[in-house]
Motif scaffolding. Structure first.
Motif, PDB file in Angstrom:
ATOM      1  N   HIS A 174       0.816  -1.211   0.000  1.00 19.97           N
ATOM      2  CA  HIS A 174       0.000   0.000   0.000  1.00 19.97           C
ATOM      3  C   HIS A 174       0.851   1.263   0.000  1.00 19.97           C
ATOM      4  N   ALA A 175       2.042   1.174   0.567  1.00 20.24           N
ATOM      5  CA  ALA A 175       2.901   2.351   0.606  1.00 20.24           C
ATOM      6  C   ALA A 175       3.607   2.610  -0.719  1.00 20.24           C
ATOM      7  N   LEU A 176       3.910   1.538  -1.448  1.00 21.56           N
ATOM      8  CA  LEU A 176       4.788   1.672  -2.616  1.00 21.56           C
ATOM      9  C   LEU A 176       4.135   1.356  -3.954  1.00 21.56           C
ATOM     10  N   LEU A 177       3.040   0.595  -3.962  1.00 18.15           N
ATOM     11  CA  LEU A 177       2.464   0.138  -5.219  1.00 18.15           C
ATOM     12  C   LEU A 177       1.095   0.782  -5.448  1.00 18.15           C
ATOM     13  N   PRO A 178       0.931   1.557  -6.508  1.00 18.21           N
ATOM     14  CA  PRO A 178      -0.382   2.140  -6.794  1.00 18.21           C
ATOM     15  C   PRO A 178      -1.339   1.100  -7.369  1.00 18.21           C
ATOM     16  N   PRO A 179      -2.643   1.236  -7.133  1.00 16.96           N
ATOM     17  CA  PRO A 179      -3.601   0.334  -7.784  1.00 16.96           C
ATOM     18  C   PRO A 179      -3.413   0.370  -9.300  1.00 16.96           C
ATOM     19  N   GLY A 180      -3.512  -0.794  -9.915  1.00 17.17           N
ATOM     20  CA  GLY A 180      -3.328  -0.871 -11.358  1.00 17.17           C
ATOM     21  C   GLY A 180      -1.902  -1.141 -11.786  1.00 17.17           C
ATOM     22  N   ALA A 181      -0.949  -1.064 -10.849  1.00 21.41           N
ATOM     23  CA  ALA A 181       0.439  -1.370 -11.181  1.00 21.41           C
ATOM     24  C   ALA A 181       0.592  -2.859 -11.470  1.00 21.41           C
ATOM     25  N   ALA A 229       7.210  -4.265  -9.012  1.00 22.32           N
ATOM     26  CA  ALA A 229       7.891  -5.098  -8.021  1.00 22.32           C
ATOM     27  C   ALA A 229       7.892  -6.559  -8.457  1.00 22.32           C
ATOM     28  N   PHE A 230       8.878  -7.284  -7.963  1.00 20.84           N
ATOM     29  CA  PHE A 230       8.962  -8.735  -8.091  1.00 20.84           C
ATOM     30  C   PHE A 230       9.014  -9.303  -6.675  1.00 20.84           C
ATOM     31  N   ILE A 231       8.053 -10.181  -6.350  1.00 21.00           N
ATOM     32  CA  ILE A 231       7.955 -10.752  -5.010  1.00 21.00           C
ATOM     33  C   ILE A 231       8.267 -12.238  -5.078  1.00 21.00           C
ATOM     34  N   PHE A 232       9.195 -12.680  -4.230  1.00 20.70           N
ATOM     35  CA  PHE A 232       9.493 -14.112  -4.196  1.00 20.70           C
ATOM     36  C   PHE A 232      10.015 -14.493  -2.812  1.00 20.70           C
ATOM     37  N   GLN A 233      10.110 -15.798  -2.584  1.00 18.42           N
ATOM     38  CA  GLN A 233      10.589 -16.337  -1.319  1.00 18.42           C
ATOM     39  C   GLN A 233      12.021 -16.831  -1.537  1.00 18.42           C
ATOM     40  N   PRO A 234      13.015 -16.142  -0.984  1.00 20.63           N
ATOM     41  CA  PRO A 234      14.401 -16.383  -1.372  1.00 20.63           C
ATOM     42  C   PRO A 234      15.052 -17.587  -0.707  1.00 20.63           C
ATOM     43  N   ARG A 235      14.369 -18.179   0.268  1.00 19.76           N
ATOM     44  CA  ARG A 235      15.018 -19.234   1.045  1.00 19.76           C
ATOM     45  C   ARG A 235      14.242 -20.537   0.949  1.00 19.76           C
ATOM     46  N   LEU A 236      13.111 -20.625   1.610  1.00 21.47           N
ATOM     47  CA  LEU A 236      12.256 -21.812   1.556  1.00 21.47           C
ATOM     48  C   LEU A 236      10.879 -21.414   1.060  1.00 21.47           C
ATOM     49  N   THR A 310      16.572   0.427   1.928  1.00 22.80           N
ATOM     50  CA  THR A 310      17.234   1.725   2.050  1.00 22.80           C
ATOM     51  C   THR A 310      16.477   2.586   3.054  1.00 22.80           C
ATOM     52  N   ARG A 311      17.116   3.621   3.536  1.00 14.84           N
ATOM     53  CA  ARG A 311      16.441   4.539   4.461  1.00 14.84           C
ATOM     54  C   ARG A 311      15.235   5.193   3.786  1.00 14.84           C
ATOM     55  N   ALA A 312      15.390   5.535   2.521  1.00 14.94           N
ATOM     56  CA  ALA A 312      14.290   6.203   1.812  1.00 14.94           C
ATOM     57  C   ALA A 312      13.064   5.300   1.709  1.00 14.94           C
ATOM     58  N   ILE A 313      13.285   4.034   1.361  1.00 14.99           N
ATOM     59  CA  ILE A 313      12.156   3.114   1.243  1.00 14.99           C
ATOM     60  C   ILE A 313      11.542   2.827   2.601  1.00 14.99           C
ATOM     61  N   VAL A 314      12.378   2.607   3.615  1.00 18.45           N
ATOM     62  CA  VAL A 314      11.844   2.369   4.964  1.00 18.45           C
ATOM     63  C   VAL A 314      11.065   3.583   5.445  1.00 18.45           C
ATOM     64  N   ASP A 315      11.560   4.782   5.155  1.00 15.05           N
ATOM     65  CA  ASP A 315      10.825   5.995   5.546  1.00 15.05           C
ATOM     66  C   ASP A 315       9.471   6.057   4.860  1.00 15.05           C
ATOM     67  N   GLN A 316       9.419   5.659   3.599  1.00 14.40           N
ATOM     68  CA  GLN A 316       8.154   5.690   2.869  1.00 14.40           C
ATOM     69  C   GLN A 316       7.158   4.694   3.445  1.00 14.40           C
TER      70      GLN A 316
END
Length: 441
Positions: A174-181, A229-236, A310-316
């Motif tokens: 919700h913070a980073l991805l607009p609807p329709g993205a 964005a690309f979302i994945f599970q990097p370990r298990l 990054t600090r910028a993304i965490v701040d957002q």
């Protein structure tokens, strides 16, 4: 269909001609009964002409109402009002059944409470956390950050404590991805991840996987659609039980190198996995968001996960959180830090991992012995191939066993069952017999 409203009618009743305004005012008209369920909406081009806006504006407004499940249809069949309630609901999770006594419920891939570490001493410690009861919106308490840095797979700029792994994903989406993205995500994946993305109204691009993780050619094809964005599970992988190999991670890095896509790594099972922690943050620290949840290993009532970026993304992300709680309980953060330092807790986590592995292995081996090509792996569940998901579900229900169909975890067509094994401490042979019959292979 019970009624129609032409474009002129809408022109008289809609005053705000923005995407958001059209969606909000149309929703208000539905709530007031001026647009009853069954009303057919005018064609998009007709309505756009009369309102003096582009067809894309109407299409986006309708997409928002469609996401809320209050309008249906599109194209030549037309669009109509299909609902008058505006309650957000996770469709995939919400469609799970309620199972009565006598049903062996193998739907929930959750930790066995008997294998979780005790929390009393940790919570007592947490109650003395520094800055307790302050309204200051801290991102993470220093002692928790100190502990997670010891185990983190790369060196990030900033950390943020969240109220669990899915809360982390929900908040960043919700913070980073607009609807329709557009969002690329491994297929299959966690059903709650799909619920979150579908509720947000993004376009989901499935990325096929094999036993080593997302397939590089499939990711390359998905990147042509310019996903945010690309979302994945990097370990298990929480559904299939397979782990991303180091070689595959490097191959994914090569595919992502020339893109600007955000990379969201969801380590939801944590140290349930014996695999080494690794991250694309080593390659792309400016656009990786890495999430580690402690629910499966240390307790779901801790309600705690940590993300880095990054600090910028965490701040957002933190800025979006300010609309609600604003911070995660310092009591729970300090308690988790205590657990991470405690050798006894780590020994219990190691023991639980071995028990979960044994339970999964027992079922998979029993299935393989019967000719069902389930695959060995790790985690809290097994991913079992079947000839037909509906037939398998009905057959298992008749045998008093509840599982999830693979379709709940995928965008692409599937022929699998997701069978939880975390609490299956016995009855392997009985369950394997039933699944073999249901698989129809």
């Amino acid at each position: 269909m019970t009624d129609n409203r032409d474009a002129q009618w809408f022109a008289k009743n809609l005053t705000d001609r923005t995407i958001r305004g059209i969606a909000l005012e149309t929703r208000a008209l539905i709530r007031a009964g001026a647009l009853p369920v069954g009303t057919k909406l005018p064609p998009i081009r007709d309505l756009a002409f009369v309102l003096g806006v582009s067809p894309a504006t109407i299409s986006e407004a309708w997409s928002e109402l469609r996401r809320q499940k209050i309008i249906s249809g599109r194209g030549r069949t037309g669009t109509w009002i299909s609902g008058d309630r505006f309650i957000a609901k996770p469709h995939r999770l919400g469609s799970s059944g309620n199972y009565g006594e006598g049903i062996l419920n193998l739907t929930a891939a959750v930790p066995d409470p008997r294998l979780l570490p005790p929390l009393a001493e940790a919570m007592a410690y947490g109650a003395s956390a520094e800055n307790l009861n302050s309204y200051e919106r801290n991102r993470i308490v220093p002692e928790l950050e100190h502990e997670v840095r010891k185990i983190w797979p790369y060196e990030p700029e900033a950390f943020l404590a969240t109220n669990g792994g899915y809360n982390a994903v929900y908040t960043l989406v919700h913070a980073l991805l607009p609807p329709g993205a557009s969002v690329a995500i491994e297929d299959p994946t966690g059903m709650r991840l799909l619920d979150i993305l579908e509720d947000r109204g993004v376009r989901i691009i499935p990325v096929q996987c094999d036993s080593e993780g997302p397939l590089p050619p499939a990711l390359a094809a998905a990147l042509k659609s310019k996903p945010v964005a690309f979302i994945f599970q990097p370990r298990l992988h929480s559904v299939t039980g397979q782990s991303v190999s180091r070689k595959r991670l490097e191959a994914l890095a090569e595919v992502l190198r020339d893109s600007d896509t955000l990379i969201v790594e969801d380590d939801g099972t944590g140290d349930i996995s014996a695999a080494a922690r690794h991250s694309l943050g080593e390659h792309f620290p400016s656009r990786v968001i890495h999430i580690l949840s402690f629910s499966k290993t240390h307790g779901p009532d801790l309600r705690l996960a940590v993300l880095s970026s990054t600090r910028a993304i965490v701040d957002q992300i933190q800025s979006y959180r300010s609309f609600s709680a604003g911070w995660t309980s310092r009591i729970l953060q300090a308690a988790t830090a205590w657990l991470l330092r405690d050798p006894g807790t780590q020994a219990l986590v190691d023991q639980a991992r071995a028990v979960y592995q044994n339970r999964r292995d027992n079922l998979v081996s029993a299935l393989q012995f019967r000719g069902v090509p389930a695959t060995h792996g790790s985690g809290l569940c097994a991913w079992v191939p079947v000839a037909s998901e509906p037939f398998a579900m009905v057959t298992l229900a008749a045998h008093g066993i509840a599982v999830h169909p693979g379709a709940k975890f995928a965008i692409l067509p599937t022929r699998y069952l997701r069978v939880a094994t975390a609490t299956l401490s016995d009855r392997y042979e009985q369950v394997a017999d039933s699944i073999t019959l249901a698989a129809g292979l």
